[in-house]
Design a protein around this motif. Structure first.
Motif, PDB file in Angstrom:
ATOM      1  N   GLU A  79       0.817  -1.213   0.000  1.00 35.25           N
ATOM      2  CA  GLU A  79       0.000   0.000   0.000  1.00 35.25           C
ATOM      3  C   GLU A  79       0.844   1.253   0.000  1.00 35.25           C
ATOM      4  O   GLU A  79       0.460   2.286  -0.559  1.00 35.25           O
ATOM      5  CB  GLU A  79      -0.937  -0.012   1.211  1.00 35.25           C
ATOM      6  N   ASN A  80       2.006   1.209   0.651  1.00 33.51           N
ATOM      7  CA  ASN A  80       2.865   2.392   0.705  1.00 33.51           C
ATOM      8  C   ASN A  80       3.225   2.868  -0.696  1.00 33.51           C
ATOM      9  O   ASN A  80       3.146   4.045  -0.997  1.00 33.51           O
ATOM     10  CB  ASN A  80       4.109   2.038   1.516  1.00 33.51           C
ATOM     11  N   PHE A  81       3.561   1.885  -1.540  1.00 31.25           N
ATOM     12  CA  PHE A  81       3.976   2.274  -2.896  1.00 31.25           C
ATOM     13  C   PHE A  81       2.795   2.452  -3.842  1.00 31.25           C
ATOM     14  O   PHE A  81       2.836   3.269  -4.752  1.00 31.25           O
ATOM     15  CB  PHE A  81       4.939   1.220  -3.432  1.00 31.25           C
ATOM     16  N   VAL A  93       3.098  17.379   4.293  1.00 35.42           N
ATOM     17  CA  VAL A  93       4.272  17.595   5.135  1.00 35.42           C
ATOM     18  C   VAL A  93       4.653  19.038   5.023  1.00 35.42           C
ATOM     19  O   VAL A  93       4.734  19.598   3.934  1.00 35.42           O
ATOM     20  CB  VAL A  93       5.431  16.691   4.689  1.00 35.42           C
ATOM     21  N   SER A  94       4.879  19.670   6.167  1.00 33.46           N
ATOM     22  CA  SER A  94       5.203  21.090   6.203  1.00 33.46           C
ATOM     23  C   SER A  94       6.644  21.368   5.863  1.00 33.46           C
ATOM     24  O   SER A  94       7.013  22.485   5.540  1.00 33.46           O
ATOM     25  CB  SER A  94       4.895  21.658   7.584  1.00 33.46           C
ATOM     26  N   SER A  95       7.470  20.404   5.990  1.00 32.25           N
ATOM     27  CA  SER A  95       8.901  20.611   5.757  1.00 32.25           C
ATOM     28  C   SER A  95       9.155  20.870   4.275  1.00 32.25           C
ATOM     29  O   SER A  95       8.611  20.207   3.396  1.00 32.25           O
ATOM     30  CB  SER A  95       9.672  19.385   6.235  1.00 32.25           C
ATOM     31  N   SER A  96      10.015  21.813   3.953  1.00 32.07           N
ATOM     32  CA  SER A  96      10.337  22.157   2.573  1.00 32.07           C
ATOM     33  C   SER A  96      11.181  21.088   1.906  1.00 32.07           C
ATOM     34  O   SER A  96      11.148  20.924   0.696  1.00 32.07           O
ATOM     35  CB  SER A  96      11.087  23.505   2.542  1.00 32.07           C
ATOM     36  N   LEU A 160      20.444   7.540  -4.354  1.00 34.81           N
ATOM     37  CA  LEU A 160      20.637   7.677  -2.908  1.00 34.81           C
ATOM     38  C   LEU A 160      19.685   8.687  -2.321  1.00 34.81           C
ATOM     39  O   LEU A 160      19.093   8.458  -1.253  1.00 34.81           O
ATOM     40  CB  LEU A 160      22.104   8.077  -2.649  1.00 34.81           C
ATOM     41  N   ASP A 161      19.492   9.844  -2.950  1.00 37.85           N
ATOM     42  CA  ASP A 161      18.604  10.875  -2.398  1.00 37.85           C
ATOM     43  C   ASP A 161      17.173  10.369  -2.346  1.00 37.85           C
ATOM     44  O   ASP A 161      16.418  10.669  -1.393  1.00 37.85           O
ATOM     45  CB  ASP A 161      18.686  12.154  -3.247  1.00 37.85           C
ATOM     46  N   GLU A 162      16.752   9.682  -3.365  1.00 37.66           N
ATOM     47  CA  GLU A 162      15.382   9.166  -3.387  1.00 37.66           C
ATOM     48  C   GLU A 162      15.151   8.171  -2.249  1.00 37.66           C
ATOM     49  O   GLU A 162      14.097   8.152  -1.619  1.00 37.66           O
ATOM     50  CB  GLU A 162      15.119   8.508  -4.737  1.00 37.66           C
ATOM     51  N   ARG A 163      16.158   7.359  -2.000  1.00 42.56           N
ATOM     52  CA  ARG A 163      16.017   6.383  -0.900  1.00 42.56           C
ATOM     53  C   ARG A 163      15.866   7.083   0.446  1.00 42.56           C
ATOM     54  O   ARG A 163      15.048   6.707   1.285  1.00 42.56           O
ATOM     55  CB  ARG A 163      17.220   5.443  -0.843  1.00 42.56           C
ATOM     56  N   GLU A 164      16.671   8.103   0.693  1.00 46.18           N
ATOM     57  CA  GLU A 164      16.591   8.825   1.971  1.00 46.18           C
ATOM     58  C   GLU A 164      15.239   9.493   2.140  1.00 46.18           C
ATOM     59  O   GLU A 164      14.678   9.534   3.241  1.00 46.18           O
ATOM     60  CB  GLU A 164      17.712   9.860   2.034  1.00 46.18           C
ATOM     61  N   GLY A 165      14.668  10.017   1.044  1.00 48.39           N
ATOM     62  CA  GLY A 165      13.351  10.662   1.146  1.00 48.39           C
ATOM     63  C   GLY A 165      12.272   9.663   1.521  1.00 48.39           C
ATOM     64  O   GLY A 165      11.388   9.947   2.335  1.00 48.39           O
ATOM     65  N   LEU A 167      12.672   6.834   3.151  1.00 50.80           N
ATOM     66  CA  LEU A 167      12.880   6.401   4.537  1.00 50.80           C
ATOM     67  C   LEU A 167      12.390   7.425   5.533  1.00 50.80           C
ATOM     68  O   LEU A 167      11.807   7.088   6.582  1.00 50.80           O
ATOM     69  CB  LEU A 167      14.373   6.106   4.773  1.00 50.80           C
ATOM     70  N   GLU A 168      12.616   8.729   5.219  1.00 58.47           N
ATOM     71  CA  GLU A 168      12.133   9.777   6.123  1.00 58.47           C
ATOM     72  C   GLU A 168      10.623   9.761   6.215  1.00 58.47           C
ATOM     73  O   GLU A 168      10.033   9.933   7.295  1.00 58.47           O
ATOM     74  CB  GLU A 168      12.627  11.134   5.605  1.00 58.47           C
ATOM     75  N   MET A 169       9.950   9.556   5.087  1.00 57.09           N
ATOM     76  CA  MET A 169       8.484   9.500   5.076  1.00 57.09           C
ATOM     77  C   MET A 169       7.987   8.316   5.924  1.00 57.09           C
ATOM     78  O   MET A 169       7.016   8.421   6.662  1.00 57.09           O
ATOM     79  CB  MET A 169       7.999   9.356   3.641  1.00 57.09           C
ATOM     80  N   ARG A 170       8.664   7.173   5.815  1.00 54.99           N
ATOM     81  CA  ARG A 170       8.251   5.994   6.595  1.00 54.99           C
ATOM     82  C   ARG A 170       8.366   6.266   8.103  1.00 54.99           C
ATOM     83  O   ARG A 170       7.494   5.902   8.895  1.00 54.99           O
ATOM     84  CB  ARG A 170       9.129   4.793   6.239  1.00 54.99           C
ATOM     85  N   ARG A 171       9.484   6.889   8.501  1.00 54.94           N
ATOM     86  CA  ARG A 171       9.679   7.145   9.935  1.00 54.94           C
ATOM     87  C   ARG A 171       8.603   8.066  10.495  1.00 54.94           C
ATOM     88  O   ARG A 171       8.102   7.846  11.599  1.00 54.94           O
ATOM     89  CB  ARG A 171      11.074   7.742  10.164  1.00 54.94           C
ATOM     90  N   ARG A 172       8.231   9.081   9.786  1.00 56.59           N
ATOM     91  CA  ARG A 172       7.198  10.004  10.261  1.00 56.59           C
ATOM     92  C   ARG A 172       5.844   9.295  10.375  1.00 56.59           C
ATOM     93  O   ARG A 172       5.108   9.493  11.333  1.00 56.59           O
ATOM     94  CB  ARG A 172       7.092  11.197   9.299  1.00 56.59           C
ATOM     95  N   ARG A 173       5.526   8.528   9.375  1.00 55.03           N
ATOM     96  CA  ARG A 173       4.239   7.834   9.431  1.00 55.03           C
ATOM     97  C   ARG A 173       4.184   6.821  10.587  1.00 55.03           C
ATOM     98  O   ARG A 173       3.181   6.701  11.285  1.00 55.03           O
ATOM     99  CB  ARG A 173       4.016   7.099   8.106  1.00 55.03           C
ATOM    100  N   ASP A 174       5.297   6.101  10.846  1.00 51.71           N
ATOM    101  CA  ASP A 174       5.322   5.136  11.959  1.00 51.71           C
ATOM    102  C   ASP A 174       5.169   5.837  13.296  1.00 51.71           C
ATOM    103  O   ASP A 174       4.512   5.327  14.211  1.00 51.71           O
ATOM    104  CB  ASP A 174       6.617   4.337  11.927  1.00 51.71           C
TER     105      ASP A 174
END
Length: 809
Positions: A79-81, A93-96, A160-165, A167-174
């Motif tokens: 579902e995430n993807f 997300v408010s972060s730029s 690499l940048d796409e992967r970090e983005g 992962l950040e989204m996953r952490r916030r949702r968890d």
């Protein structure tokens, strides 16, 4: 507290406190609980509530984690993807920095769109769905599909940048979902707003507001307490008989107190007979309260005059009705054998054995034979075994035995020739040693160990003082359920005739009291009043006459009935030729009234250690005494004598006197307590003075004895003696068991101060007799603390070095 409940009767119910109901007479448990116990109970209840809440919380968390795991499996892998393919699916997300990540993810999804479409097509096929559902179960928290291929394809397309983005989204949702599940606030949708949690919190608030008394009452009425009550009631079911037992009243309590205080009162000079009268008068007071007793108990109280037994049974019945059970005192053994259901066992332990023709060898043998005639009990006669060197000193005519089996055969043959039937009893031997100085046999080692524990039921100690002077072993009353002593010998009279006899008699008197009280727990039977007054003693002649003498008497009566002359000889005396057996009194009487007796001649039959001295004294005084070799009293040579002379005052109950009466002869004897039993026979002529002795002799020589009546013959028989023994020793009650096996054992139900004293005396005696130096100083035969190697060889015993000592405590 559980231990306390087990040792007492089930508690009764009251209006306050935590109590359990069993009977109206039981005390309330709330009256017994201290403040410490109450606080402990509250703490225990609070811990139970807390533990229950913790268990509920853990269960709820496990269920929540299960749901969470199921959801997270699809969310992370599919579902995430899939949801990220549409812009509406992305969270705001408010972060730029997140906006660039969203753009990158959109580009990635466009590249992956053909692969995702292919994945949907393949995994949406019916075969795949069926396989997935088959592997899916309620207990499985993991999807049965391998998504690692998708993950590898996605990772290969991302930089690499796409992967970090991502992962950040996953952490916030968890983190957001974690807050939703475990939030502590009261807001809607939080875990704290869950209904079970709200109910639990409200109960905690109510619990804090309630008082301790309300908590106790509530706990009392709870289901847990009701179940506990039912469990106790199932364990203890009160019988109707117990409900009808009234409590002890004041006269009964006072009577019991006086009985328990008898040892103390005796020390301050209050005699036992006075205490017995006080107990009797107090117990008679119950006659005015008979209306309170059940009809059966009231009638028994009126008809039965034995107030002591009635009082014991009343106390035992009250204690039994409350569930109390007394297992013994400080000194007593808690492992007494259980009473067998079918047959009782009687062990008769004596201090001598045939072929030594002494009273302690002959009378116990007859007792065993006649007790064994009844099918209600099995009997074992326990006699001493002497090594060959001692046999030569004791047994007549140089008769010796090489084995216990040989001696047992001799004993049984001798007995069957006299009783006329085959006696079914067992003969057992214990090691013994003969003392020349005391002319007695003493046990070597612990005599009680030669009676198996399975047969240790009823013990009859013939001469209990003699058996226990140097006894160092298990206490008889601990091993046996019922211990009876029979006193045969007047030891004090013999000791007084020795050098420094008065001092010795003083100590022996107290030692006899000591050992009989310590080792006989029921009754001590004294054959006559000539014996020492011992604790727990009663006077009763429990000896009979050899049936052979009764048959001789019947033969003589038949001859007289036919007009034949039955008695052609005059007077005789028969007894072991030692000064203490009446020879001193006989020579003094004959010498003092030599002229008054005129041509009276007396034949004397006997052998013994003092034979030479006795004959020399008679010759010196020129007395008309004709000394002959000792014979059996049933010998044909003695049948024709008409008068038996017996001046002895050292005997307890002269067997020869009873035998002479059984043969229909006159008996001239002293007016002495030892002859009290024979006074009822018309052929027994007693004298009080030496002048009276002369008159009785002349009367007997000038008259013919009267024939014995059937009643007199029966009173002399062993059947009558056995009946008297059964009655006075209480064995008739035990063996007949009139209550059908439900009779209470008073000694196991009623704690006694006397038992405490008796146990202390037994323990002190055990300690003192364990010291070899004290044993020798008190006159014990050397090496009698344990049996020797020769005994081991003869009786096939374990050697003393390897033998494990048997302690009474």
């Amino acid at each position: 507290m559980a231990k306390e409940i087990q040792s007492q009767s089930p508690p009764s119910s009251t209006d306050t406190g935590i109590t359990f109901s069993s009977s109206s007479s039981s005390p309330s448990l709330s009256m017994m609980l201290s403040s410490t116990n109450a606080f402990s109970l509250l703490s225990k209840g609070w811990r139970e509530v807390r533990d229950s809440a913790d268990a509920d919380l853990q269960l709820m968390r496990k269920r929540a984690n299960s749901v969470k795991n199921l959801a997270s499996t699809f969310d992370r892998e599919i579902e995430n993807f899939l949801n990220n393919s549409a812009m509406s699916a992305f969270p705001v997300v408010s972060s730029s920095s997140s906006s660039s990540a969203f753009g990158n993810e959109i580009g990635i999804m466009k590249k992956l769109e053909p692969k995702i479409s292919e994945f949907r097509r393949v995994y949406s096929a019916p075969e795949i769905s069926r396989k997935v559902m088959e592997r899916w179960g309620p207990a499985k928290a993991k999807l049965g599909m391998d998504l690692s291929a998708i993950k590898k394809a996605i990772v290969s397309e991302m930089d690499l940048d796409e992967r970090e983005g991502v992962l950040e989204m996953r952490r916030r949702r968890d983190r957001d979902r974690f807050r939703e599940f475990y939030a502590e606030g009261e807001g809607e949708g939080s875990f704290g707003d869950w209904k079970p949690i709200r109910s639990l919190k409200s109960r905690f608030k109510e619990f804090e507001k309630r008082s301790s008394l309300e908590l106790l009452i509530g706990f009392k009425n709870s289901e847990l307490v009701e179940k506990l009550k039912a469990s106790f009631q199932s364990l203890y079911k009160e019988t109707d008989e117990a409900k009808d037992v009234p409590p002890l009243d004041v006269p009964e309590l006072l009577a019991s107190l006086v009985r328990q205080s008898e040892p103390f009162l005796d020390q301050i000079g209050v005699r036992k007979d006075l205490c017995d009268r006080v107990v009797e008068n107090l117990y008679k007071c119950k006659s005015q309260h008979l209306w309170r007793l059940p009809s059966s108990q009231a009638s028994d109280l009126v008809e039965n005059d034995n107030h002591v037994d009635d009082l014991d049974m009343r106390i035992a019945s009250v204690l039994q009705s409350t569930g109390h059970h007394y297992d013994g005192g400080f000194w007593t053994d808690f492992l007494k054998p259980e009473t067998p259901e079918s047959k009782r066992h009687v062990a008769i332990v004596t201090t001598a054995s045939l072929p030594w023709m002494t009273g302690t060898a002959v009378n116990p043998l007859f007792r065993a034979a006649y007790l064994a005639k009844s099918a209600k009990q099995s009997v074992t006669l326990v006699v001493p075994w002497l090594c060959e060197s001692d046999q030569e000193l004791v047994y007549p005519n140089n008769l010796t035995f090489s084995s216990p089996e040989e001696q047992e055969s001799y004993i049984r043959t001798w007995l069957e020739e006299r009783i006329g039937f085959k006696a079914d009893f067992k003969i057992s031997f214990y090691p013994g040693k003969f003392s020349k100085e005391r002319r007695s046999i003493f046990p070597a080692g612990d005599t009680s160990q030669f009676i198996p524990s399975k047969d240790a039921d009823i013990a009859i100690l013939e001469e209990p003082e003699h058996l226990n002077w140097y006894h160092h072993g298990k206490r008889w009353t601990d091993k046996f359920n019922h211990v009876v002593g029979i006193v045969h010998t007047n030891y004090l009279e013999y000791i007084k005739r020795e050098k420094h006899g008065a001092i010795q008699a003083f100590f022996v008197n107290h030692v006899n009291n000591w050992v009989t009280r310590a080792y006989c727990d029921k009754v001590v039977l004294r054959l006559s009043g000539a014996t020492q007054d011992l604790p727990k003693s009663v006077i009763c002649n429990v000896h009979g006459v050899n049936p052979k003498f009764l048959m001789i008497g019947e033969k003589i009566a038949e001859e007289r009935s036919r007009g034949e002359q039955a008695f052609s000889k005059g007077a005789y005396f028969l007894g072991k030729m030692v000064w203490a057996k009446g020879y001193r009194e006989l020579i003094d009487l004959m010498a003092k009234h030599k002229s008054d007796l005129g041509g009276f001649n007396l034949d004397v039959y006997g052998n013994g250690e003092d034979a030479v001295e006795v004959q020399r004294a008679a010759q010196k005084l020129d007395l008309n005494l004709n000394f002959l070799k000792g014979r059996d009293h049933a010998d044909d040579a003695l049948h024709k004598y008409k008068v038996f002379i017996n001046p002895s005052i050292s005997d307890v109950l002269c067997t020869a006197t009873a035998e002479a009466l059984a043969m229909g002869k006159f008996v001239v004897c002293a007016d002495h307590p030892s002859n009290e039993f024979f006074r009822s026979f018309p052929n027994c002529l007693t004298y009080k003075t030496s002048e009276d002795f002369v008159n009785k002799v002349k009367e007997a020589m000038s008259k013919e004895p009267l024939p014995l009546t059937p009643e007199q013959i029966y009173n002399l028989s062993w059947e009558a003696a056995t009946q008297r023994f059964m009655e006075y020793s209480d064995l008739d009650k035990i063996l007949n068991d009139e209550d059908g096996g439900k009779r209470m054992r008073k000694s196991r139900s009623v704690p006694s101060f006397n038992e405490l004293i008796d146990g202390g005396l037994a323990f002190t005696h055990y300690v003192l007799t364990g010291n070899d130096f004290l044993r020798l100083c008190s006159g014990a035969t050397p090496q009698t603390k344990d049996y020797d190697k020769q005994h081991c060889k003869d009786l096939k015993l374990v050697p003393p070095q390897a033998h494990k000592p048997v302690y009474g405590w």
